[in-house]
Design a protein around this motif. Structure first.
Motif, mmCIF file in Angstrom:
data_model
loop_
_atom_site.group_PDB
_atom_site.id
_atom_site.type_symbol
_atom_site.label_atom_id
_atom_site.label_comp_id
_atom_site.label_asym_id
_atom_site.label_seq_id
_atom_site.Cartn_x
_atom_site.Cartn_y
_atom_site.Cartn_z
ATOM 1 N N SER A 153 0.834 -1.192 0.000
ATOM 2 C CA SER A 153 0.000 0.000 0.000
ATOM 3 C C SER A 153 0.874 1.248 0.000
ATOM 4 N N VAL A 154 0.533 2.212 -0.867
ATOM 5 C CA VAL A 154 1.301 3.453 -0.910
ATOM 6 C C VAL A 154 1.137 4.261 0.369
ATOM 7 N N ASN A 183 1.677 3.006 3.277
ATOM 8 C CA ASN A 183 2.645 2.474 4.231
ATOM 9 C C ASN A 183 3.728 3.528 4.485
ATOM 10 N N PRO A 184 3.983 3.861 5.755
ATOM 11 C CA PRO A 184 4.954 4.926 6.070
ATOM 12 C C PRO A 184 6.371 4.665 5.565
ATOM 13 N N ILE A 185 6.688 3.421 5.220
ATOM 14 C CA ILE A 185 8.046 3.154 4.748
ATOM 15 C C ILE A 185 8.314 3.828 3.402
ATOM 16 N N TYR A 186 7.243 4.227 2.707
ATOM 17 C CA TYR A 186 7.417 4.875 1.415
ATOM 18 C C TYR A 186 7.346 6.391 1.598
ATOM 19 N N ALA A 187 8.483 6.987 1.931
ATOM 20 C CA ALA A 187 8.589 8.452 2.070
ATOM 21 C C ALA A 187 7.515 9.011 2.990
ATOM 22 N N GLY A 188 7.233 8.295 4.049
ATOM 23 C CA GLY A 188 6.231 8.735 5.010
ATOM 24 C C GLY A 188 4.817 8.283 4.691
ATOM 25 N N GLY A 189 4.623 7.718 3.520
ATOM 26 C CA GLY A 189 3.309 7.206 3.153
ATOM 27 C C GLY A 189 2.452 8.237 2.454
ATOM 28 N N ALA A 190 1.758 7.821 1.403
ATOM 29 C CA ALA A 190 0.826 8.707 0.709
ATOM 30 C C ALA A 190 -0.404 8.933 1.567
ATOM 31 N N LYS A 191 -1.036 10.070 1.405
ATOM 32 C CA LYS A 191 -2.217 10.410 2.203
ATOM 33 C C LYS A 191 -3.504 10.158 1.422
ATOM 34 N N GLY A 192 -3.510 10.376 0.132
ATOM 35 C CA GLY A 192 -4.705 10.132 -0.664
ATOM 36 C C GLY A 192 -5.863 11.045 -0.342
ATOM 37 N N ASN A 193 -5.569 12.214 0.250
ATOM 38 C CA ASN A 193 -6.640 13.133 0.644
ATOM 39 C C ASN A 193 -6.852 14.265 -0.345
ATOM 40 N N GLY A 194 -6.130 14.242 -1.444
ATOM 41 C CA GLY A 194 -6.318 15.248 -2.470
ATOM 42 C C GLY A 194 -5.551 16.525 -2.241
ATOM 43 N N ASN A 195 -4.953 16.680 -1.066
ATOM 44 C CA ASN A 195 -4.230 17.904 -0.739
ATOM 45 C C ASN A 195 -2.737 17.680 -0.580
ATOM 46 N N ALA A 196 -2.372 16.614 0.125
ATOM 47 C CA ALA A 196 -0.958 16.328 0.335
ATOM 48 C C ALA A 196 -0.289 15.956 -0.983
ATOM 49 N N ASP A 197 0.977 16.281 -1.083
ATOM 50 C CA ASP A 197 1.756 15.901 -2.264
ATOM 51 C C ASP A 197 2.201 14.455 -2.086
ATOM 52 N N THR A 209 3.516 12.518 -4.503
ATOM 53 C CA THR A 209 4.425 12.103 -5.573
ATOM 54 C C THR A 209 5.541 11.221 -5.048
ATOM 55 N N ALA A 210 6.243 11.699 -4.031
ATOM 56 C CA ALA A 210 7.418 10.982 -3.527
ATOM 57 C C ALA A 210 7.036 9.621 -2.955
ATOM 58 N N ALA A 211 5.917 9.561 -2.236
ATOM 59 C CA ALA A 211 5.503 8.300 -1.620
ATOM 60 C C ALA A 211 5.161 7.250 -2.667
ATOM 61 N N ILE A 212 4.405 7.650 -3.692
ATOM 62 C CA ILE A 212 4.017 6.683 -4.719
ATOM 63 C C ILE A 212 5.229 6.234 -5.523
ATOM 64 N N GLN A 213 6.103 7.181 -5.873
ATOM 65 C CA GLN A 213 7.287 6.805 -6.637
ATOM 66 C C GLN A 213 8.201 5.903 -5.815
ATOM 67 N N ALA A 214 8.277 6.146 -4.510
ATOM 68 C CA ALA A 214 9.082 5.283 -3.641
ATOM 69 C C ALA A 214 8.511 3.867 -3.619
ATOM 70 N N ALA A 215 7.178 3.751 -3.589
ATOM 71 C CA ALA A 215 6.549 2.431 -3.615
ATOM 72 C C ALA A 215 6.821 1.731 -4.942
ATOM 73 N N ILE A 216 6.781 2.480 -6.036
ATOM 74 C CA ILE A 216 7.075 1.907 -7.351
ATOM 75 C C ILE A 216 8.519 1.414 -7.410
ATOM 76 N N ASN A 217 9.424 2.203 -6.875
ATOM 77 C CA ASN A 217 10.843 1.841 -6.921
ATOM 78 C C ASN A 217 11.158 0.629 -6.058
ATOM 79 N N ALA A 218 10.387 0.456 -4.973
ATOM 80 C CA ALA A 218 10.714 -0.580 -3.996
ATOM 81 C C ALA A 218 10.118 -1.939 -4.319
ATOM 82 N N SER A 219 9.011 -1.986 -5.058
ATOM 83 C CA SER A 219 8.304 -3.253 -5.240
ATOM 84 C C SER A 219 7.656 -3.297 -6.614
ATOM 85 N N ASP A 220 7.394 -4.520 -7.087
ATOM 86 C CA ASP A 220 6.649 -4.660 -8.335
ATOM 87 C C ASP A 220 5.168 -4.386 -8.132
ATOM 88 N N TYR A 221 4.657 -4.517 -6.895
ATOM 89 C CA TYR A 221 3.241 -4.329 -6.600
ATOM 90 C C TYR A 221 3.023 -3.008 -5.887
#
Length: 912
Positions: A541-542, A544-558, A560-572
């Motif tokens: 899950s994006v 998860n705090p291990i990915y640059a603090g974790g994505a918030k998905g609230n429409g306001n927080a940025d 980008t870094a969390a999702i890209q970190a999740a992409i870089n770390a895992s195939d899923y």
């Protein structure tokens, strides 16, 4: 066999009885109700506002029984005060409400946007004795209200009544609100277990399911009609009417996924009380899907009734038993598509076929009953409607059968249409042993049948004999006819190498048996698409705090870094329900598998004030980009990837609301090999609801309309694999003499889908596409590309739908919709002076310099007379004689002709 003799044989073998029937509506359906959208009497109407609209409309909006008639909307930012719009917490008015219900159990799934029907407050029991009807229905209502998927864990759920599926009815914000709507954002999304089996089983002797003359469904999708305002009497009132014809064309995104429906409550019994049962009734529009669904209709009436309009489809569906397997002759659906379908064990006819436009099937296996047709096809009211494409299909009889496998009924009746209306006949329609027109077969197999179909009307038809002693294989067959309609003779002919071949084409044949992968290659396996049910899903899950603090998905927080970190770390990479705001392109790896809950509930987007950060890096950029890899195994599913409609006003003069070039688009697809995409929406959203629609609001929030200059989806490089159920529509303004700067799109470059410079390393298959409403020169473009196949396509708008140029191995199986082409370049309601000049006619399909090309069953909704407006003056529909349906190089197919097959060379779906 003579026609009269064949008719006699068919009448005996098809058990022709006359019984009237119509499907019962779900008992949860309420009476009609009316909304006063402007309280008070004209000219002194009141205003519905964020604070008063629930009390003013006078409709129950709670989710307590009998469930809400109207669902409160998410409001965009207020139009008063001095705050800038970036400070508001809800990103999209009229979008997805991010509120988490506090009374729902299974907190992990709940926080991801998923309701567990076995948790509180539903508490379904998952056993073979307790009735779970009320529990499942309550979960479905919660799912619509809170915009969440409904999950049924593995097990058996006993039901005794119809489960009513529908989409939420809400009011659009405009502050004041003026529109009531059925919303793509509030569908029922019903998901079963992907690791076990989820079965909804009809209780033995359930009330109302025993009469085939009054059939009743276990799962029934029904939408009410929303009537227009009565301008003569009540100009500020809108009525929602239940009990009318199902409004399938008003709604999309409904999903039934990984569910088994069992109506066979007395297996082995000679007298089954559920012989009037139907497993599923579902007619849906764009985004509506049945996938990984099984129906056991043994001793019942029908497995599934309905169809899904393109932009949605049915995939990996099996129906066992029933008098009929599938009845897809719904009046409300055009251009249904199906992939990897199995029909077996029916006692009468496995498939009653025929809908508006062309039905396209890629991969169907029918185990036919002894001595009876496998497919009974029904024609429709317009020319070419009811056309049928069967690709990679097999029909197998258990023993020798002396009749044809495919027949056409003599009537236009419906067996059991979508819900209500004129009673129809649940017996087998009488066969018409004449010319079976508008049929196209490609790589088709039949076993133990004397004929595939019978053509013996005049000199046009060529009978297609088969083999009563084994398999018969035909590589290709196409047949058409002349159809008189509106006092005109409409032709459906075959063209090979730009030459009129008449009405029938018969390709090579042999007695070979099909490969085991004939149908399954058009579907997918359980391992192809990951989901929230996979092991260790929390690790992916994006949030998860291990990915640059974790994505918030609230429409306001940025995020980008969390999702890209999740992409870089895992195939899923799993994105739960939410709005994921990004400020730079997400770069996928070759093996990335990124997925959400549903395209209605999971959205990757950016906001207008973020766009300058993108353009500082790249002039034009996608929100998501795959790796350019011919051997990739990339997956994108169940997600929306959408730029905003408006962009930040970077002009010094902040009052200037003329459009600025929009530098963003949704997706750049370059992944080949085993890559797949499913249920991905790419059309732009209006950030903060509909507030951006007025000049005052644009100025207040320092936005301007975006002028789209780039295709929303670009397939290029090694882009290949399989793409299912992707659709987009984009209403936009166009320039005019009064305001040449008005256009919100660049007509020469803007496309909904562009396939450009796709190499020949692998094939690309697009299933059930629907791209429409773009007021551009072309809606879909294929340039300098190789090995592209469309299985079913539909459009609506007055422009060229598809331009194919400098390409090779391009195949289009089936096309329909209300799309037409302009005359003399006029994309408005325009009546030219008589006579019509051939040189000024536009093209619906325009093909240039393309070797190895195929298009079949062109069946657009032809119109005779003056141009007319549809969809409340948003789209103009030109008459047939203003345009050509198909032009190939300098060859113009006559305007009264819609080819059943047009072929150049020998096009293939993939490189050898």
């Amino acid at each position: 066999m003579a026609a009269t003799t064949l008719a006699a044989v068919m009448a005996v073998t098809m058990n022709l009885s006359a019984v009237s029937a119509q499907i019962q509506l779900p008992k949860t359906v309420d009476d009609a109700f009316t909304i006063d959208v402007e309280p008070g009497e004209p000219p002194n109407e009141g205003t519905l506002t964020q604070s008063n609209y629930i009390s003013q409309i006078g409709v129950d909006t709670t989710i307590a029984a009998p469930y809400p008639k109207m669902i409160p909307v998410v409001w965009g930012p207020a139009v008063t005060g001095t705050n800038t719009w970036k400070q508001y917490t809800e990103p999209v008015g009229d979008g997805v409400d991010l509120t988490v219900p506090t009374d729902v159990g299974n907190a992990t799934l709940r926080d991801w946007g998923i309701l567990d029907v076995t948790a509180a407050p539903f508490n379904a029991t998952v056993n073979d004795t307790t009735d779970d009807t009320a529990a499942i229905q309550k979960a479905i209502e919660y799912g619509k209200y809170y915009q969440m998927a409904v999950y049924l864990p593995a097990g058996t759920y006993i039901v005794s009544d119809t489960i009513h599926l529908s989409s939420g009815i809400s009011m659009r914000t405009g502050n004041p609100m003026t529109l009531i709507a059925q919303k793509n954002e509030m569908p029922t999304v019903l998901i079963g277990s992907k690791t076990g089996t989820t079965t909804i089983k009809l209780k033995a002797q359930a009330s109302g399911f025993g009469d085939p003359t009054n059939p009743k469904a276990v799962l029934h999708y029904y939408q009410p009609e929303i009537g227009p305002r009565d301008k003569n009497d009540n100009p500020d009132k809108i009525t929602v009417e239940w009990g009318k014809e199902h409004a399938a064309d008003r709604e999309g995104n409904i999903m039934i996924d990984s569910i088994t429906v069992d109506t066979n409550s007395n297996p082995g019994s000679e007298t089954n009380p559920n012989d009037g049962a139907i497993g599923i009734v579902m007619s849906s529009a764009q985004g509506g899907v049945l996938q990984d669904v099984t129906v056991d209709a043994t001793s019942s009436l029908v497995g599934i009734v309905g169809g899904s309009g393109n932009g949605g489809s049915w995939t990996n569906v099996t129906v066992t038993g029933g008098k009929f397997g599938i009845d897809s002759r719904s009046k409300t659906i055009t251009v249904p598509s199906m992939q990897n379908i199995t029909l077996q064990g029916q006692t009468e006819v496995p498939w009653l076929a025929g809908a508006g436009g062309t039905t396209v099937v890629a991969g169907m296996k029918i185990m036919a009953p002894s001595g009876k047709p496998a497919i009974v096809r029904t024609t429709k009211s317009q020319p070419f409607f009811g056309s049928l494409n069967l690709i990679d299909t097999s029909i197998e009889y258990p023993s020798a059968y002396n009749g044809p496998a495919i027949v056409t009924t003599a009537t236009n009746g419906n067996l059991v249409d979508s819900a209500i209306g004129t009673p129809s006949d649940p017996s087998v329609p009488p066969a018409q042993p004449k010319y079976t027109e508008a049929i196209y077969l490609n790589n088709f197999y039949v076993k133990n049948a004397a004929r595939v179909l019978t053509n013996n009307e005049g000199t046009n038809g060529i009978p297609l004999n088969a083999n009563t002693g084994g398999w018969f294989h035909i590589t290709e067959y196409a047949t058409g006819k002349t159809d008189t309609w509106n006092s005109l003779d409409w032709n459906s002919k075959v063209y090979i190498s730009k030459t009129d071949q008449g009405y029938t084409h018969v390709g090579a044949s042999d007695n070979a048996a099909p490969l085991s992968t004939l149908q399954s290659k058009h579907g997918w396996t359980a391992a192809d698409f990951p989901s929230f049910q996979m092991a260790n899903i929390a690790d992916y899950s994006v949030k998860n705090p291990i990915y640059a603090g974790g994505a918030k998905g609230n429409g306001n927080a940025d995020d980008t870094a969390a999702i890209q970190a999740a992409i870089n770390a895992s195939d899923y990479v799993f994105l739960p329900k939410g709005y994921y705001r990004i400020k730079g392109t997400l770069q996928l790896k070759p093996n990335t598998k990124i997925f959400g809950v549903s395209p209605a509930f999971t959205t990757i987007y950016t906001r207008p004030e973020d766009i300058p950060a993108w353009t500082a890096v790249q002039a034009v950029a996608p929100l998501v980009r795959t790796a350019n890899d011919a051997n990739a195994n990339t997956v994108i599913s169940d997600i929306s990837i959408t730029p905003p409609r408006e962009i930040a006003n970077t002009r010094a003069d902040k009052t200037n609301t003329d459009p600025l070039p929009h530098p963003l688009y949704s997706l750049k697809w370059q992944a080949g090999g085993g890559s797949k995409m499913r249920a991905v929406q790419i059309e732009p959203i209006r950030t903060h609801g509909f507030l951006g629609g007025t000049k005052a609001n644009l100025e207040k929030f320092q936005m301007v309309p975006g002028k789209f200059i780039h295709p929303l989806m670009l397939i290029t490089g090694s882009g290949g694999g399989k793409i299912y159920n992707v659709y987009a529509q984009l209403f936009g303004e166009k320039a005019n003499a009064t305001n040449p700067a008005l256009s919100t799109l660049d007509e020469s470059t803007m496309r909904l889908l562009a396939i450009r410079d796709k190499d020949a390393s692998n094939g690309l298959s697009l299933y059930a596409t629907n791209f429409e409403y773009l007021k551009s020169d072309v809606q879909v473009e294929v340039l300098n590309s190789h090995y592209v196949t469309f299985y079913g396509s539909k459009t609506e708008e007055n422009t060229t739908y598809m331009h194919i140029k400098d390409s090779n191995h391009i195949r289009i199986f089936g096309h329909s919709g209300s799309g037409s082409a302009p005359y003399d370049g006029q994309k408005t309601k325009f009546a030219p002076s008589s006579p019509i000049e051939e040189a000024k006619k536009g093209y619906l399909f325009h093909v240039e310099n393309t070797t190895n090309f195929l298009i079949t069953s062109l069946a657009d909704q032809v119109h005779v007379g003056d141009p007319k407006w549809v969809f409340e003056n948003q789209v103009v529909k030109n008459p047939y004689n203003y345009y050509y349906a198909l032009v190939v190089d300098l060859h113009k197919v006559p305007s009264l002709n819609r080819p059943s097959m047009y072929k150049i060379g020998n096009p293939a779906g993939s490189p050898p």
